[in-house]
Motif scaffolding. Structure first.
Motif, PDB file in Angstrom:
ATOM      1  N   GLY A 147       0.827  -1.204   0.000  1.00  0.00           N
ATOM      2  CA  GLY A 147       0.000   0.000   0.000  1.00  0.00           C
ATOM      3  C   GLY A 147       0.858   1.248   0.000  1.00  0.00           C
ATOM      4  N   GLY A 148       0.372   2.273  -0.696  1.00  0.00           N
ATOM      5  CA  GLY A 148       1.175   3.475  -0.873  1.00  0.00           C
ATOM      6  C   GLY A 148       0.607   4.713  -0.226  1.00  0.00           C
ATOM      7  N   GLY A 149      -0.073   4.573   0.890  1.00  0.00           N
ATOM      8  CA  GLY A 149      -0.623   5.743   1.568  1.00  0.00           C
ATOM      9  C   GLY A 149       0.281   6.239   2.684  1.00  0.00           C
ATOM     10  N   LEU A 150      -0.287   7.082   3.541  1.00  0.00           N
ATOM     11  CA  LEU A 150       0.488   7.679   4.625  1.00  0.00           C
ATOM     12  C   LEU A 150       0.900   6.649   5.668  1.00  0.00           C
ATOM     13  CD1 LEU A 150      -1.542  10.984   5.126  1.00  0.00           C
ATOM     14  CD2 LEU A 150       0.566  10.644   3.828  1.00  0.00           C
ATOM     15  N   ASP A 163      17.060  -0.653  10.944  1.00  0.00           N
ATOM     16  CA  ASP A 163      17.922  -1.249   9.922  1.00  0.00           C
ATOM     17  C   ASP A 163      17.348  -2.530   9.329  1.00  0.00           C
ATOM     18  OD1 ASP A 163      19.888   0.756  10.187  1.00  0.00           O
ATOM     19  OD2 ASP A 163      20.710  -0.260  11.950  1.00  0.00           O
ATOM     20  N   VAL A 164      16.026  -2.604   9.245  1.00  0.00           N
ATOM     21  CA  VAL A 164      15.364  -3.738   8.596  1.00  0.00           C
ATOM     22  C   VAL A 164      15.078  -3.361   7.147  1.00  0.00           C
ATOM     23  CG1 VAL A 164      13.309  -5.198   8.533  1.00  0.00           C
ATOM     24  CG2 VAL A 164      14.305  -4.545  10.734  1.00  0.00           C
ATOM     25  N   PRO A 165      15.576  -4.092   6.155  1.00  0.00           N
ATOM     26  CA  PRO A 165      15.270  -3.797   4.754  1.00  0.00           C
ATOM     27  C   PRO A 165      13.760  -3.866   4.498  1.00  0.00           C
ATOM     28  CG  PRO A 165      17.084  -5.357   4.920  1.00  0.00           C
ATOM     29  CD  PRO A 165      16.497  -5.236   6.295  1.00  0.00           C
ATOM     30  N   VAL A 166      13.288  -2.974   3.635  1.00  0.00           N
ATOM     31  CA  VAL A 166      11.847  -2.867   3.391  1.00  0.00           C
ATOM     32  C   VAL A 166      11.573  -2.867   1.889  1.00  0.00           C
ATOM     33  CG1 VAL A 166       9.762  -1.483   3.738  1.00  0.00           C
ATOM     34  CG2 VAL A 166      11.554  -1.483   5.485  1.00  0.00           C
ATOM     35  N   THR A 167      10.576  -3.630   1.489  1.00  0.00           N
ATOM     36  CA  THR A 167      10.010  -3.567   0.139  1.00  0.00           C
ATOM     37  C   THR A 167       8.608  -2.993   0.245  1.00  0.00           C
ATOM     38  OG1 THR A 167      11.269  -5.458  -0.703  1.00  0.00           O
ATOM     39  CG2 THR A 167       9.231  -4.901  -1.853  1.00  0.00           C
ATOM     40  N   MET A 168       8.297  -2.013  -0.594  1.00  0.00           N
ATOM     41  CA  MET A 168       6.944  -1.448  -0.654  1.00  0.00           C
ATOM     42  C   MET A 168       6.302  -1.844  -1.980  1.00  0.00           C
ATOM     43  SD  MET A 168       7.181   2.414   0.949  1.00  0.00           S
ATOM     44  CE  MET A 168       5.391   2.590   0.949  1.00  0.00           C
ATOM     45  N   ILE A 169       5.114  -2.439  -1.903  1.00  0.00           N
ATOM     46  CA  ILE A 169       4.359  -2.837  -3.089  1.00  0.00           C
ATOM     47  C   ILE A 169       3.226  -1.834  -3.275  1.00  0.00           C
ATOM     48  CG2 ILE A 169       2.948  -4.635  -4.145  1.00  0.00           C
ATOM     49  CD1 ILE A 169       4.530  -6.678  -2.525  1.00  0.00           C
ATOM     50  N   VAL A 170       3.296  -1.064  -4.355  1.00  0.00           N
ATOM     51  CA  VAL A 170       2.344   0.028  -4.604  1.00  0.00           C
ATOM     52  C   VAL A 170       1.721  -0.175  -5.981  1.00  0.00           C
ATOM     53  CG1 VAL A 170       2.102   2.523  -4.878  1.00  0.00           C
ATOM     54  CG2 VAL A 170       3.658   1.602  -3.142  1.00  0.00           C
ATOM     55  N   ARG A 171       0.415  -0.186  -6.054  1.00  0.00           N
ATOM     56  CA  ARG A 171      -0.239  -0.477  -7.332  1.00  0.00           C
ATOM     57  C   ARG A 171      -0.212   0.701  -8.301  1.00  0.00           C
ATOM     58  NH1 ARG A 171      -6.716  -0.644  -5.782  1.00  0.00           N
ATOM     59  NH2 ARG A 171      -6.889   1.539  -5.118  1.00  0.00           N
ATOM     60  N   GLU A 172      -0.032   1.935  -7.784  1.00  0.00           N
ATOM     61  CA  GLU A 172      -0.020   3.107  -8.653  1.00  0.00           C
ATOM     62  C   GLU A 172       1.308   3.240  -9.393  1.00  0.00           C
ATOM     63  OE1 GLU A 172      -3.125   3.383  -5.770  1.00  0.00           O
ATOM     64  OE2 GLU A 172      -0.968   3.423  -5.350  1.00  0.00           O
ATOM     65  N   GLU A 173       1.322   4.125 -10.428  1.00  0.00           N
ATOM     66  CA  GLU A 173       2.540   4.344 -11.209  1.00  0.00           C
ATOM     67  C   GLU A 173       3.584   5.107 -10.407  1.00  0.00           C
ATOM     68  OE1 GLU A 173       1.701   6.196 -14.917  1.00  0.00           O
ATOM     69  OE2 GLU A 173       0.372   4.595 -15.605  1.00  0.00           O
ATOM     70  N   ILE A 188       8.249  12.204  -4.482  1.00  0.00           N
ATOM     71  CA  ILE A 188       8.259  11.376  -3.270  1.00  0.00           C
ATOM     72  C   ILE A 188       8.719   9.964  -3.596  1.00  0.00           C
ATOM     73  CG2 ILE A 188       6.840  10.405  -1.429  1.00  0.00           C
ATOM     74  CD1 ILE A 188       7.466  13.400  -1.172  1.00  0.00           C
ATOM     75  N   SER A 189       8.363   9.446  -4.763  1.00  0.00           N
ATOM     76  CA  SER A 189       8.833   8.112  -5.159  1.00  0.00           C
ATOM     77  C   SER A 189      10.359   8.070  -5.198  1.00  0.00           C
ATOM     78  CB  SER A 189       8.264   7.740  -6.528  1.00  0.00           C
ATOM     79  OG  SER A 189       6.858   7.642  -6.482  1.00  0.00           O
ATOM     80  N   LYS A 190      10.967   9.102  -5.793  1.00  0.00           N
ATOM     81  CA  LYS A 190      12.429   9.165  -5.837  1.00  0.00           C
ATOM     82  C   LYS A 190      13.010   9.256  -4.435  1.00  0.00           C
ATOM     83  CE  LYS A 190      16.323  11.812  -7.724  1.00  0.00           C
ATOM     84  NZ  LYS A 190      17.016  11.887  -6.424  1.00  0.00           N
ATOM     85  N   HIS A 191      12.363  10.059  -3.563  1.00  0.00           N
ATOM     86  CA  HIS A 191      12.849  10.231  -2.198  1.00  0.00           C
ATOM     87  C   HIS A 191      12.807   8.906  -1.433  1.00  0.00           C
ATOM     88  CE1 HIS A 191      13.909  12.597   1.290  1.00  0.00           C
ATOM     89  NE2 HIS A 191      12.859  12.154   1.961  1.00  0.00           N
ATOM     90  N   ILE A 192      11.773   8.130  -1.659  1.00  0.00           N
ATOM     91  CA  ILE A 192      11.664   6.819  -1.012  1.00  0.00           C
ATOM     92  C   ILE A 192      12.823   5.921  -1.449  1.00  0.00           C
ATOM     93  CG2 ILE A 192      10.280   4.708  -0.957  1.00  0.00           C
ATOM     94  CD1 ILE A 192       7.780   6.528  -1.057  1.00  0.00           C
ATOM     95  N   ARG A 193      13.080   5.904  -2.734  1.00  0.00           N
ATOM     96  CA  ARG A 193      14.179   5.069  -3.233  1.00  0.00           C
ATOM     97  C   ARG A 193      15.536   5.589  -2.765  1.00  0.00           C
ATOM     98  NH1 ARG A 193      11.109   4.030  -8.908  1.00  0.00           N
ATOM     99  NH2 ARG A 193      10.459   1.885  -8.480  1.00  0.00           N
ATOM    100  N   HIS A 195      16.162   6.590   0.007  1.00  0.00           N
ATOM    101  CA  HIS A 195      16.333   6.061   1.370  1.00  0.00           C
ATOM    102  C   HIS A 195      16.492   4.542   1.363  1.00  0.00           C
ATOM    103  CE1 HIS A 195      15.239  10.057   2.763  1.00  0.00           C
ATOM    104  NE2 HIS A 195      15.553   9.687   3.992  1.00  0.00           N
ATOM    105  N   HIS A 196      16.788   3.992   0.183  1.00  0.00           N
ATOM    106  CA  HIS A 196      17.107   2.562   0.026  1.00  0.00           C
ATOM    107  C   HIS A 196      15.916   1.665   0.350  1.00  0.00           C
ATOM    108  CE1 HIS A 196      21.171   3.987  -0.459  1.00  0.00           C
ATOM    109  NE2 HIS A 196      21.126   4.559   0.731  1.00  0.00           N
ATOM    110  N   ILE A 197      14.717   2.168   0.130  1.00  0.00           N
ATOM    111  CA  ILE A 197      13.523   1.337   0.197  1.00  0.00           C
ATOM    112  C   ILE A 197      13.288   0.749  -1.187  1.00  0.00           C
ATOM    113  CG2 ILE A 197      11.014   1.347   0.519  1.00  0.00           C
ATOM    114  CD1 ILE A 197      11.416   3.570   2.592  1.00  0.00           C
ATOM    115  N   ASP A 198      13.037  -0.544  -1.235  1.00  0.00           N
ATOM    116  CA  ASP A 198      12.783  -1.260  -2.486  1.00  0.00           C
ATOM    117  C   ASP A 198      11.331  -0.982  -2.899  1.00  0.00           C
ATOM    118  OD1 ASP A 198      12.777  -3.049  -4.630  1.00  0.00           O
ATOM    119  OD2 ASP A 198      12.334  -4.764  -3.322  1.00  0.00           O
ATOM    120  N   LEU A 199      11.122   0.078  -3.661  1.00  0.00           N
ATOM    121  CA  LEU A 199       9.787   0.525  -4.037  1.00  0.00           C
ATOM    122  C   LEU A 199       9.364  -0.138  -5.344  1.00  0.00           C
ATOM    123  CD1 LEU A 199       7.349   2.414  -3.599  1.00  0.00           C
ATOM    124  CD2 LEU A 199       8.629   4.194  -4.810  1.00  0.00           C
TER     125      LEU A 199
END
Length: 448
Positions: A147-150, A163-173, A188-193, A195-199
């Motif tokens: 989910g890609g909300g707040l 320090d736990v690696p995170v993958t975010m699954i977001v259905r939007e583009e 915000i998508s770039k900012h998430i990445r 921060h080394h989040i697997d978006l």
């Protein structure tokens, strides 16, 4: 003595209790199955991150409730008889009421995914959700947030803090692009990445994998069939009103409990407030259901006045919300759609750093502002409200932009850059009318 029974001890229910006590001597009972004492739900992430203790999130000392004659009960209500004005709990206890306030809050959305009820799968709304996260974090090699909300970005940040690696699954583009305009969503998508989040964008969850013992061990992404191993899955595709146990009763429910302008339901003496309430006729620019902290507080105060004899319609004013995407602050005032309507235009400025932006939405014909979107900048609420209420022209707003900056002493205000950008886009020669005095660190209108 009239008895007011409140089900739910979140911000809505407790605000109602406090204001009823300020305004009257009515008997007040607050029942909650979650916790005995009210706490700030928005602070859950800070408990996990070590910034606060749970007791620090409780605004009132334990003696406050007895002193103000507010009876707190920790129990779970399973049945409401609206004809007899009676409620029944899971422990078999009963209460009668003269006025009933339903402040039932929200529940995390689930969409029937295989494995969604496995151990190690949780939303982030209740204190029990935080306890589940704590239980699974030790030794956790990867978490997946769906989910890609707040709430999703909050949960991701919580795991990053340990320090736990995170993958975010977001259905939007792009992240949250069903709410944010395209440029802000991409930012915000770039900012998430960064921060080394697997978006994972344009992706959907297919199933959550069972390890054979009722515990999560991974997820499968729809279409690609890719499997991601993980020890925790956060389900954060939004929330919905927590009203399912009332659907076969006489009270009218759509998405939430239907209420009029006085927050009254169709049942005599019964009111609904906060996340569970659905306004039949919301004000222009507002939604029928708004699961936001400050609207819950406003509803609690409003319903208290009505119950105490001063019938007061609920009026939340101009839409406002604020949040934080990792270390980028977000504010929105008024109407800022993700896709502009035919009669709308917008001016957009973003800083070269990619960490700050301003968008002003305005009417095509008259140029009066309709909404303001801010990332990485903070504006004064009263100034933005005034501009929107007065339907100020976009160029008047830009000329006086310095008046809105929240903390000019410590923050760059970028007024000259923003106005220069507007002038280049529109062939104008707009000049700032309000400026920051570097010695006094305040904004003021220049003498003409």
């Amino acid at each position: 003595m009239e008895h007011v029974l409140i089900i739910g001890n979140g911000i809505s229910g407790i605000t109602a209790a406090r204001w009823i006590r300020k305004l009257s001597g009515k008997s007040i009972t607050v029942i909650s199955s979650e916790t005995e004492y009210f706490y700030s739900r928005t602070a859950l992430m800070y408990i996990f991150m070590g910034h606060m203790r749970f007791k620090d999130t409780q605004p009132y000392e334990e003696g406050f409730w007895n002193k103000n004659k507010i009876d707190l009960v920790q129990d779970h209500i399973t049945e409401i008889n609206f004809q007899q004005k009676k409620v029944v709990s899971s422990q078999g206890r009963t209460w009668t009421y003269d006025h009933l306030i339903l402040a039932l809050g929200s529940k995390s959305n689930k969409f029937g995914w295989p494995g969604q009820d496995l151990d190690g799968v949780s939303g982030l709304y209740h204190i029990s959700d935080l306890e589940t996260m704590e239980r699974f974090t030790r030794g956790l090699k990867r978490a997946v947030v769906v989910g890609g909300g707040l709430i999703g970005i909050e949960m991701a940040e919580m795991f990053l803090s340990r320090d736990v690696p995170v993958t975010m699954i977001v259905r939007e583009e792009n992240y949250w692009d069903n709410v944010l305009p395209r440029e802000e969503a991409a930012m915000i998508s770039k900012h998430i990445r960064d921060h080394h989040i697997d978006l994972r964008l344009s992706s959907n969850l297919q199933e959550i994998i069972d390890d054979g013992n009722g515990r999560v061990k991974g997820v499968v992404i729809k279409d690609t069939g890719e499997r991601i191993d993980c020890g925790f899955v956060g389900l954060t595709p939004g929330v919905s009103p927590n009203v399912d146990f009332l659907r076969n009763t006489d009270i009218k429910i759509d998405k939430g409990i239907e209420v009029d302008a006085l927050l009254q339901t169709n049942m005599p003496g019964v009111y609904a407030i906060g996340d569970c309430a659905q306004l039949k006729q919301p004000k222009h620019g507002r939604r029928s259901v708004e699961a936001v902290w400050y609207t819950g507080r406003m509803m609690g105060e409003t319903v208290a006045h009505t119950i105490c004899g001063d019938k007061t319609p609920y009026d939340p004013g101009i839409w406002f919300n604020s949040a934080k995407f990792l270390d980028i602050e977000y504010q929105v005032y008024g109407t800022v759609p993700n896709i502009l309507e035919k009669d709308q235009e917008s001016f957009f400025w973003n800083h070269p750093s990619g960490l700050k932006s301003l968008r002003i939405v305005f009417g095509k014909d008259l140029g009066h502002i309709l909404g303001i979107n801010l990332l990485g900048l903070r504006f004064r609420h009263d100034v933005c409200n005034k501009w929107l209420e007065q339907k100020s022209h976009v160029e008047d707003v830009l000329a006086n932009l310095a008046l809105a900056h929240f903390d000019p002493e410590f923050c760059d205000e970028h007024v000259d850059e923003i106005i220069s950008h507007y002038n280049r886009q529109n062939g104008k020669d707009l000049k700032p009318n309000a400026v920051i005095d570097p010695d006094r660190s305040i904004a003021f209108i220049k003498e003409q």
